[in-house]
Enzyme design. Structure first.
Site, PDB file in Angstrom:
ATOM      1  N   ARG A  57      -0.733 -15.697 -56.528  1.00 55.75           N
ATOM      2  CA  ARG A  57      -0.297 -15.164 -55.222  1.00 55.75           C
ATOM      3  C   ARG A  57      -1.138 -15.682 -54.059  1.00 55.75           C
ATOM      4  NH1 ARG A  57       2.465 -15.056 -58.342  1.00 55.75           N
ATOM      5  NH2 ARG A  57       3.495 -13.386 -59.459  1.00 55.75           N
TER       6      ARG A  57
ATOM      7  N   GLU B 190      -1.258  -7.295 -51.883  1.00 56.81           N
ATOM      8  CA  GLU B 190      -0.545  -8.568 -51.962  1.00 56.81           C
ATOM      9  C   GLU B 190       0.223  -8.769 -50.644  1.00 56.81           C
ATOM     10  OE1 GLU B 190       1.622  -9.277 -55.629  1.00 56.81           O
ATOM     11  OE2 GLU B 190       3.224 -10.272 -54.504  1.00 56.81           O
TER      12      GLU B 190
ATOM     13  N   SER C 166       5.739  -5.714 -55.136  1.00 56.81           N
ATOM     14  CA  SER C 166       4.429  -5.216 -55.581  1.00 56.81           C
ATOM     15  C   SER C 166       3.495  -5.176 -54.384  1.00 56.81           C
ATOM     16  CB  SER C 166       3.821  -6.143 -56.629  1.00 56.81           C
ATOM     17  OG  SER C 166       4.641  -6.157 -57.763  1.00 56.81           O
TER      18      SER C 166
HETATM   19  C1  FAD Z   1      12.096  -6.065 -54.165  1.00 61.12           C
HETATM   20  C2  FAD Z   1      11.061  -7.148 -54.083  1.00 61.12           C
HETATM   21  C3  FAD Z   1      10.664  -7.810 -55.238  1.00 61.12           C
HETATM   22  C4  FAD Z   1       9.700  -8.814 -55.183  1.00 61.12           C
HETATM   23  N1  FAD Z   1       9.341  -9.448 -56.332  1.00 61.12           N
HETATM   24  C5  FAD Z   1       8.418 -10.450 -56.280  1.00 61.12           C
HETATM   25  C6  FAD Z   1       8.041 -11.142 -57.471  1.00 61.12           C
HETATM   26  O1  FAD Z   1       8.536 -10.876 -58.563  1.00 61.12           O
HETATM   27  N2  FAD Z   1       7.113 -12.131 -57.365  1.00 61.12           N
HETATM   28  C7  FAD Z   1       6.550 -12.475 -56.179  1.00 61.12           C
HETATM   29  O2  FAD Z   1       5.705 -13.388 -56.132  1.00 61.12           O
HETATM   30  N3  FAD Z   1       6.888 -11.828 -55.033  1.00 61.12           N
HETATM   31  C8  FAD Z   1       7.796 -10.830 -55.058  1.00 61.12           C
HETATM   32  N4  FAD Z   1       8.142 -10.176 -53.902  1.00 61.12           N
HETATM   33  C9  FAD Z   1       7.437 -10.494 -52.640  1.00 61.12           C
HETATM   34  C10 FAD Z   1       8.080 -11.583 -51.762  1.00 61.12           C
HETATM   35  O3  FAD Z   1       9.478 -11.667 -51.988  1.00 61.12           O
HETATM   36  C11 FAD Z   1       7.426 -12.933 -52.000  1.00 61.12           C
HETATM   37  O4  FAD Z   1       6.039 -12.897 -51.710  1.00 61.12           O
HETATM   38  C12 FAD Z   1       8.073 -14.039 -51.138  1.00 61.12           C
HETATM   39  O5  FAD Z   1       7.579 -15.282 -51.570  1.00 61.12           O
HETATM   40  C13 FAD Z   1       7.786 -13.877 -49.650  1.00 61.12           C
HETATM   41  O6  FAD Z   1       8.641 -14.775 -48.948  1.00 61.12           O
HETATM   42  P1  FAD Z   1       9.158 -14.435 -47.467  1.00 61.12           P
HETATM   43  O7  FAD Z   1       9.973 -15.562 -46.996  1.00 61.12           O
HETATM   44  O8  FAD Z   1       9.801 -13.107 -47.434  1.00 61.12           O
HETATM   45  O9  FAD Z   1       7.775 -14.416 -46.712  1.00 61.12           O
HETATM   46  P2  FAD Z   1       7.335 -13.411 -45.543  1.00 61.12           P
HETATM   47  O10 FAD Z   1       7.192 -12.047 -46.090  1.00 61.12           O
HETATM   48  O11 FAD Z   1       8.184 -13.598 -44.354  1.00 61.12           O
HETATM   49  O12 FAD Z   1       5.861 -13.983 -45.233  1.00 61.12           O
HETATM   50  C14 FAD Z   1       4.823 -13.896 -46.185  1.00 61.12           C
HETATM   51  C15 FAD Z   1       3.624 -14.692 -45.657  1.00 61.12           C
HETATM   52  O13 FAD Z   1       3.987 -16.059 -45.596  1.00 61.12           O
HETATM   53  C16 FAD Z   1       3.912 -16.565 -44.258  1.00 61.12           C
HETATM   54  N5  FAD Z   1       5.060 -17.471 -44.108  1.00 61.12           N
HETATM   55  C17 FAD Z   1       6.375 -17.212 -44.358  1.00 61.12           C
HETATM   56  N6  FAD Z   1       7.119 -18.316 -44.203  1.00 61.12           N
HETATM   57  C18 FAD Z   1       6.245 -19.309 -43.847  1.00 61.12           C
HETATM   58  C19 FAD Z   1       6.388 -20.693 -43.545  1.00 61.12           C
HETATM   59  N7  FAD Z   1       7.580 -21.310 -43.551  1.00 61.12           N
HETATM   60  N8  FAD Z   1       5.272 -21.405 -43.224  1.00 61.12           N
HETATM   61  C20 FAD Z   1       4.058 -20.811 -43.187  1.00 61.12           C
HETATM   62  N9  FAD Z   1       3.857 -19.498 -43.443  1.00 61.12           N
HETATM   63  C21 FAD Z   1       4.943 -18.763 -43.777  1.00 61.12           C
HETATM   64  C22 FAD Z   1       3.952 -15.350 -43.354  1.00 61.12           C
HETATM   65  O14 FAD Z   1       3.238 -15.588 -42.161  1.00 61.12           O
HETATM   66  C23 FAD Z   1       3.235 -14.316 -44.229  1.00 61.12           C
HETATM   67  O15 FAD Z   1       1.846 -14.440 -44.122  1.00 61.12           O
HETATM   68  C24 FAD Z   1       9.106  -9.166 -53.931  1.00 61.12           C
HETATM   69  C25 FAD Z   1       9.513  -8.492 -52.767  1.00 61.12           C
HETATM   70  C26 FAD Z   1      10.488  -7.501 -52.836  1.00 61.12           C
HETATM   71  C27 FAD Z   1      10.912  -6.808 -51.566  1.00 61.12           C
END
Ligand code: FAD
Length: 301
Positions: free
Chosen positions: A174, A294, A224
């Site tokens: 992560r 996380e 998580s």
């Molecule tokens: C129901 C549910 C289940 C989940 N299950 C998992 C799982 O099984 N495994 C897992 O790893 N995660 C899980 N997650 C967490 C999440 O989906 C992941 O961490 C995902 O990778 C985040 O992507 P995002 O686009 O939503 O990022 P965001 O939440 O929008 O951003 C996360 C971070 O990344 C940065 N960021 C986003 N996009 C960029 C970019 N293009 N360039 C630079 N920085 C950027 C943001 O500034 C922030 O710091 C889950 C979440 C939910 C709600």
């Protein structure tokens, strides 16, 4: 403020610029105050936005699908760059997939499955973008981005475009160096393996079923809330601490899976933040384990 808006308008269509945009519309927790200026550039337009922000000394924040994000109730000053809806594309070249940072990770996994390419099965049901998935080295069920990523195209904070090899992104559990280096991910290249379509889809269906049965998907959350501590499980430590269902305001430790803090009823970001800190302090007192969130915090807490 007017000056930066006018500058941004030179590079991206006016309808992709919103003022005082509620961040609760852009986070899966459904909490958070307003973004002063919210822009949705294409992957190519990101560079221009960075250059404008640098020139006018306006702070910026980068968001994907907001599925790992807790945005302060006070909102976000400056420009929020949403790398999502206009930075979405998928290209195929043999067993290599190139995807825009705004593409949904789950959609890319599905696309790969349809092409008979395995390696992204673990991503079924992770609700992030490709950009967010690289930042977080997203993973599940024994797979992670690190296993399949070849390289990422990024924009640096100085507005330079670089192609960075996966091994130089410091991908670990992560974590990546994207946030430390203040890169903005624009595009990713994955190398996958030919595999039996039916087996790929069967694995993905199995993972989705396991999520539905074990996770509180009927409530807004960011997945998580805590990282897995060494040789332990956050959910178990929290449950054993007697915190199952514990509430602060509208934020609650999920009754279904204690590793999830959920927005059970009109929570504020402050409720969520206070509950996270309360859980950390109770688990530390009872088990001498320091849980690390996380979820990424954005704005002032
Ligand atoms: C129901 C549910 C289940 C989940 N299950 C998992 C799982 O099984 N495994 C897992 O790893 N995660 C899980 N997650 C967490 C999440 O989906 C992941 O961490 C995902 O990778 C985040 O992507 P995002 O686009 O939503 O990022 P965001 O939440 O929008 O951003 C996360 C971070 O990344 C940065 N960021 C986003 N996009 C960029 C970019 N293009 N360039 C630079 N920085 C950027 C943001 O500034 C922030 O710091 C889950 C979440 C939910 C709600």
């Amino acid at each position: 403020m007017e000056q930066i808006i006018n500058e941004i308008k030179k590079y991206i269509p006016e309808e992709e610029i919103a003022l005082n945009e509620p961040m609760k519309k852009h986070t899966t927790f459904r909490v958070g105050g307003d973004a002063e200026i919210f822009v949705s550039p294409s992957a190519k337009e990101v560079k221009k936005i960075i250059e404008v922000c640098n020139e006018l000394e306006v702070p910026y924040h980068v968001v994907g699908n907001g599925s790992n994000l807790l945005v302060s109730d006070q909102g976000l000053n400056g420009v929020v760059i949403s790398v999502r809806k206009n930075a979405e594309y998928i290209k195929l070249n043999g067993d290599v997939i190139i995807a825009g940072a705004g593409s949904s990770l789950a959609k890319v996994a599905n696309f790969a499955a349809k092409e008979g390419l395995g390696g992204l099965e673990f991503a079924a049901g992770i609700p992030g973008t490709i950009g967010g998935a690289i930042v977080m080295n997203a993973g599940a069920f024994g797979g992670e981005i690190k296993d399949v990523l070849v390289s990422a195209k990024v924009c640096t904070k100085e507005g330079k475009i670089l192609e960075i090899e996966a091994q130089d992104l410091e991908l670990s559990y992560r974590h990546s160096c994207v946030l430390e280096k203040e890169y903005i991910v624009l595009e990713a290249t994955f190398k996958l393996k030919e595999a039996d379509k039916e087996e790929i889809f069967a694995a993905m269906d199995d993972y989705k079923r396991r999520r539905i049965s074990s996770q509180p998907l009927n409530f807004p959350s960011a997945g998580s809330t805590f990282k897995r501590p060494k040789d332990n499980f956050a959910g178990k430590l929290i449950e054993d601490s007697g915190l199952k269902g514990y509430k602060i305001g509208g934020a609650q430790v999920s009754e279904k899976h204690c590793g999830f803090v959920v927005n059970s009823n009109a929570a504020t970001a402050t409720d969520v933040y206070e509950l996270i800190n309360y859980v950390i302090s109770v688990v530390k007192t009872k088990y001498d384990v320091t849980l690390e969130p996380e979820v990424k915090m954005m704005g002032e807490f």
